[in-house]
Design a protein around this motif. Structure first.
Motif, mmCIF file in Angstrom:
data_model
loop_
_atom_site.group_PDB
_atom_site.id
_atom_site.type_symbol
_atom_site.label_atom_id
_atom_site.label_comp_id
_atom_site.label_asym_id
_atom_site.label_seq_id
_atom_site.Cartn_x
_atom_site.Cartn_y
_atom_site.Cartn_z
ATOM 1 N N PHE A 28 0.804 -1.222 0.000
ATOM 2 C CA PHE A 28 0.000 0.000 0.000
ATOM 3 C C PHE A 28 0.841 1.278 0.000
ATOM 4 C CE2 PHE A 28 -3.076 -3.152 1.086
ATOM 5 C CZ PHE A 28 -4.284 -2.668 0.594
ATOM 6 N N THR A 29 2.141 1.145 -0.217
ATOM 7 C CA THR A 29 3.016 2.313 -0.221
ATOM 8 C C THR A 29 2.564 3.362 -1.232
ATOM 9 O OG1 THR A 29 4.932 1.040 0.509
ATOM 10 C CG2 THR A 29 5.375 3.103 -0.619
ATOM 11 N N LEU A 30 2.144 2.928 -2.407
ATOM 12 C CA LEU A 30 1.743 3.863 -3.453
ATOM 13 C C LEU A 30 0.563 4.734 -3.028
ATOM 14 C CD1 LEU A 30 2.022 1.416 -6.480
ATOM 15 C CD2 LEU A 30 3.463 3.417 -6.099
ATOM 16 N N TYR A 31 -0.218 4.265 -2.038
ATOM 17 C CA TYR A 31 -1.398 5.003 -1.596
ATOM 18 C C TYR A 31 -1.135 5.872 -0.363
ATOM 19 C CZ TYR A 31 -3.999 2.191 -4.913
ATOM 20 O OH TYR A 31 -4.445 1.612 -6.075
ATOM 21 N N PHE A 32 -0.367 5.354 0.602
ATOM 22 C CA PHE A 32 -0.222 6.140 1.825
ATOM 23 C C PHE A 32 1.004 7.058 1.826
ATOM 24 C CE2 PHE A 32 2.071 2.241 3.318
ATOM 25 C CZ PHE A 32 3.270 2.836 3.699
ATOM 26 N N ALA A 33 1.948 6.865 0.900
ATOM 27 C CA ALA A 33 3.157 7.694 0.896
ATOM 28 C C ALA A 33 2.858 9.195 0.880
ATOM 29 C CB ALA A 33 4.057 7.307 -0.279
ATOM 30 N N PRO A 34 1.888 9.669 0.063
ATOM 31 C CA PRO A 34 1.615 11.108 0.054
ATOM 32 C C PRO A 34 1.111 11.657 1.388
ATOM 33 C CG PRO A 34 0.719 10.064 -1.918
ATOM 34 C CD PRO A 34 1.123 8.969 -0.989
ATOM 35 N N HIS A 35 0.510 10.799 2.229
ATOM 36 C CA HIS A 35 -0.019 11.255 3.519
ATOM 37 C C HIS A 35 1.099 11.514 4.531
ATOM 38 C CE1 HIS A 35 -4.351 10.567 2.756
ATOM 39 N NE2 HIS A 35 -3.895 9.631 1.934
ATOM 40 N N PHE A 36 2.192 10.814 4.387
ATOM 41 C CA PHE A 36 3.281 10.924 5.358
ATOM 42 C C PHE A 36 4.487 11.686 4.812
ATOM 43 C CE2 PHE A 36 0.892 7.166 6.681
ATOM 44 C CZ PHE A 36 0.716 7.426 8.027
ATOM 45 N N PHE A 37 4.642 11.674 3.485
ATOM 46 C CA PHE A 37 5.824 12.279 2.871
ATOM 47 C C PHE A 37 5.403 13.174 1.705
ATOM 48 C CE2 PHE A 37 6.699 7.897 4.219
ATOM 49 C CZ PHE A 37 7.544 8.149 5.277
ATOM 50 N N ILE A 96 -4.039 3.842 12.655
ATOM 51 C CA ILE A 96 -4.689 5.001 13.279
ATOM 52 C C ILE A 96 -3.868 6.292 13.218
ATOM 53 C CG2 ILE A 96 -5.988 3.507 14.845
ATOM 54 C CD1 ILE A 96 -4.028 4.325 17.073
ATOM 55 N N ILE A 97 -2.633 6.257 12.683
ATOM 56 C CA ILE A 97 -1.800 7.466 12.661
ATOM 57 C C ILE A 97 -2.423 8.531 11.750
ATOM 58 C CG2 ILE A 97 0.457 8.440 12.095
ATOM 59 C CD1 ILE A 97 1.647 5.659 12.439
ATOM 60 N N PRO A 98 -2.636 9.750 12.245
ATOM 61 C CA PRO A 98 -3.103 10.832 11.367
ATOM 62 C C PRO A 98 -2.021 11.191 10.347
ATOM 63 C CG PRO A 98 -3.460 11.360 13.700
ATOM 64 C CD PRO A 98 -2.561 10.158 13.655
ATOM 65 N N GLY A 99 -2.416 11.884 9.286
ATOM 66 C CA GLY A 99 -1.484 12.240 8.231
ATOM 67 C C GLY A 99 -0.626 13.447 8.558
ATOM 68 N N TYR A 100 0.306 13.744 7.668
ATOM 69 C CA TYR A 100 1.240 14.854 7.838
ATOM 70 C C TYR A 100 0.511 16.195 7.948
ATOM 71 C CZ TYR A 100 5.380 17.778 6.986
ATOM 72 O OH TYR A 100 6.389 18.703 7.098
ATOM 73 N N GLU A 101 -0.558 16.357 7.189
ATOM 74 C CA GLU A 101 -1.296 17.621 7.215
ATOM 75 C C GLU A 101 -1.951 17.874 8.563
ATOM 76 O OE1 GLU A 101 -4.070 17.770 4.049
ATOM 77 O OE2 GLU A 101 -2.537 17.855 2.455
ATOM 78 N N THR A 102 -2.197 16.786 9.343
ATOM 79 C CA THR A 102 -2.866 16.923 10.634
ATOM 80 C C THR A 102 -1.888 17.129 11.777
ATOM 81 O OG1 THR A 102 -4.654 15.484 9.850
ATOM 82 C CG2 THR A 102 -4.493 15.827 12.236
ATOM 83 N N ILE A 103 -0.828 16.320 11.829
ATOM 84 C CA ILE A 103 0.083 16.381 12.983
ATOM 85 C C ILE A 103 1.531 16.672 12.579
ATOM 86 C CG2 ILE A 103 -1.351 14.902 14.435
ATOM 87 C CD1 ILE A 103 0.479 12.568 13.760
ATOM 88 N N GLY A 104 1.759 17.012 11.333
ATOM 89 C CA GLY A 104 3.096 17.406 10.905
ATOM 90 C C GLY A 104 4.109 16.273 10.963
ATOM 91 N N VAL A 105 5.331 16.602 11.394
ATOM 92 C CA VAL A 105 6.423 15.621 11.381
ATOM 93 C C VAL A 105 6.182 14.466 12.345
ATOM 94 C CG1 VAL A 105 8.148 17.287 10.659
ATOM 95 C CG2 VAL A 105 7.714 16.960 13.098
ATOM 96 N N LEU A 106 5.217 14.610 13.251
ATOM 97 C CA LEU A 106 4.894 13.504 14.152
ATOM 98 C C LEU A 106 4.339 12.306 13.385
ATOM 99 C CD1 LEU A 106 4.900 12.693 17.126
ATOM 100 C CD2 LEU A 106 2.573 13.625 17.325
ATOM 101 N N ALA A 107 3.711 12.575 12.232
ATOM 102 C CA ALA A 107 3.139 11.480 11.433
ATOM 103 C C ALA A 107 4.217 10.515 10.936
ATOM 104 C CB ALA A 107 2.337 12.047 10.271
ATOM 105 N N PRO A 108 5.237 10.980 10.211
ATOM 106 C CA PRO A 108 6.292 10.033 9.811
ATOM 107 C C PRO A 108 7.059 9.470 10.997
ATOM 108 C CG PRO A 108 6.887 12.286 9.200
ATOM 109 C CD PRO A 108 5.447 12.319 9.618
#
Length: 419
Positions: A28-37, A96-108
């Motif tokens: 699922f990398t192709l789908y979730f990568a934009p949310h974290f990076f 359950i991890i929120p995305g980068y737009e929600t919690i910033g660098v805490l997501a990755p």
């Protein structure tokens, strides 16, 4: 049901779920990568996600060390149960991890934490499951039954891909990109709870019950079994790199280089992995007849000769059938390693240190070469010399081939004495 067969099935089922959880990340990398990076181009996003995939591998030697010693001292069943607990926690965290737009660098950062937990789990899982299946199998069927360690490893990857295909066919691409990618990680967490209950009921192996000698530990391993330890590392290097290149990275290669869309690449990957999975017990059973060494040597020779041509041809292939046949050819070649690598390693060590001896040198080689395969491949592509990766894989297979040619056939010199 025969108690031995029941134990092998129980151990294999748990292994399947462990590897499903591990491979869901890649599928699922192709789908979730934009949310974290967040980045402007796909290669940059995939490179970041691949780096986290590699970070998970850093924990595998630590997990192999800790849980290898644990399984040698407290039992194979205990080691298997502990590993699935860690995998369960890591899967639920990713879900359950929120995305980068929600919690910033805490997501990755949380994604890295989850992969570290899963890396610990898989590091211990390989040694414990390979040792358990090899010890539970009878002498004349050891290659056949131990091959199910990779059958279930591949099945875990295949189930992750099938979940992807089902979600692709039942959800809109927007929904899958937005939140649907979380579903497989939640499924993995639930299945891990089921496996925990199964593993609590497994029988212990006779080899562990009868084991004698010094307590398992790093110092004992490297001082009393240095040759075996080095052998496991070197025979693993080329095999694990080839496996990750032909299977895990191949899905991204078909999208990012060959030009197939994500759905077609997923179908090619799923179809070829299914056939690959079915080949494992056939090759494992063959090793019970002709020995382990001929299969490993065949992989080494064919891998050196065919890796570059297969990858280079795939660059320009646009027909999915032809692409599938080329990928399948690569996977048939690597079967000479995957089908018997677990039993070969287990047969090298005495019972008192077998789980650690199988797990730790394997995990070190896997971290250095398997876990970094995608990252190295994408680095070569990013640098404008993608074919450098093909030569890299070929070279490492050649290194392992030298080991295969020089080592004794472990079917004839096995240190697993129980039948």
């Amino acid at each position: 049901m025969n108690p031995r067969l029941k134990s092998i099935i129980g151990g294999s089922t748990g292994n399947l779920v462990e590897w499903y959880d591990w491979y869901a990340y890649s599928a699922f990398t192709l789908y979730f990568a934009p949310h974290f990076f967040p980045a402007e181009d796909r290669t940059a996003q995939l490179l970041s996600a691949a780096a986290v995939f590699a970070v998970g591998f850093i924990m595998r030697p630590i997990g192999a060390w800790i849980m290898g010693v644990y399984a040698d001292r407290h039992g194979r069943k205990a080691g298997l149960t502990l590993s699935v607990t860690l995998m369960c926690a890591g899967s639920f965290l990713i879900a359950i991890i929120p995305g980068y737009e929600t919690i910033g660098v805490l997501a990755p950062a949380l994604l890295v934490l989850a992969r570290l937990m899963q890396g610990l789990s898989v590091g211990g899982e390989y040694g414990a499951s390979a040792t358990y299946l090899s010890e539970m199998a009878g002498k004349d069927r050891r290659g056949f039954f131990s091959s199910f360690q990779y059958v279930t490893l591949i099945a875990g990857q295949l189930v992750a891909l099938l979940v992807l295909l089902v979600l692709q066919s039942t959800m809109s691409e927007a929904a899958l990109d937005d939140w649907g990618w979380r579903i497989p990680f939640a499924i993995g967490g639930v299945l891990a709870i089921v496996v925990f209950r199964i593993r609590r009921g497994l029988a212990e192996t006779e080899s562990f019950k009868k084991s004698e000698g010094p307590k398992s530990g790093f110092w004992t391993l490297v001082t009393q079994h240095p040759r075996e330890t080095a052998t496991v590392m070197l025979l693993t290097a080329g095999g694990t790199l080839a496996f990750y290149a032909y299977s895990i990275y191949m899905q991204k290669f078909l999208v990012n280089t060959s030009g197939f869309d994500r759905e077609v690449a997923s179908r090619i990957n799923a179809a070829t992995l299914f056939v690959f999975m079915c080949l494992q017990p056939i090759a494992g059973g063959l090793s019970d007849k002709i020995g382990r060494k001929p299969l490993m040597v065949a992989f080494g020779i064919l891998g050196v000769l065919a890796t570059y041509p297969i990858f280079a041809t795939l660059e320009s292939v646009r027909n999915p059938v032809i692409a599938g046949l080329l990928v399948m050819a690569a996977l048939v070649i690597v079967t000479g390693y995957t089908s018997i690598n677990a039993v070969v390693k287990a047969e090298l060590f005495p019972a008192n240190i077998r789980a650690l001896g199988v797990a730790l040198p394997y995990a070190l080689a896997n971290t250095l070469f398997g876990g970094t395969a995608e990252f190295v491949a994408l680095k070569f592509k990013d640098a404008g010399w993608e074919r450098g990766f093909y030569w890299y894989v070929t070279g490492m297979i050649a290194v392992s081939l030298v080991v295969y040619l020089k080592m004794r056939d472990t079917r004839e010199t096995s240190r697993i004495s129980e039948d």
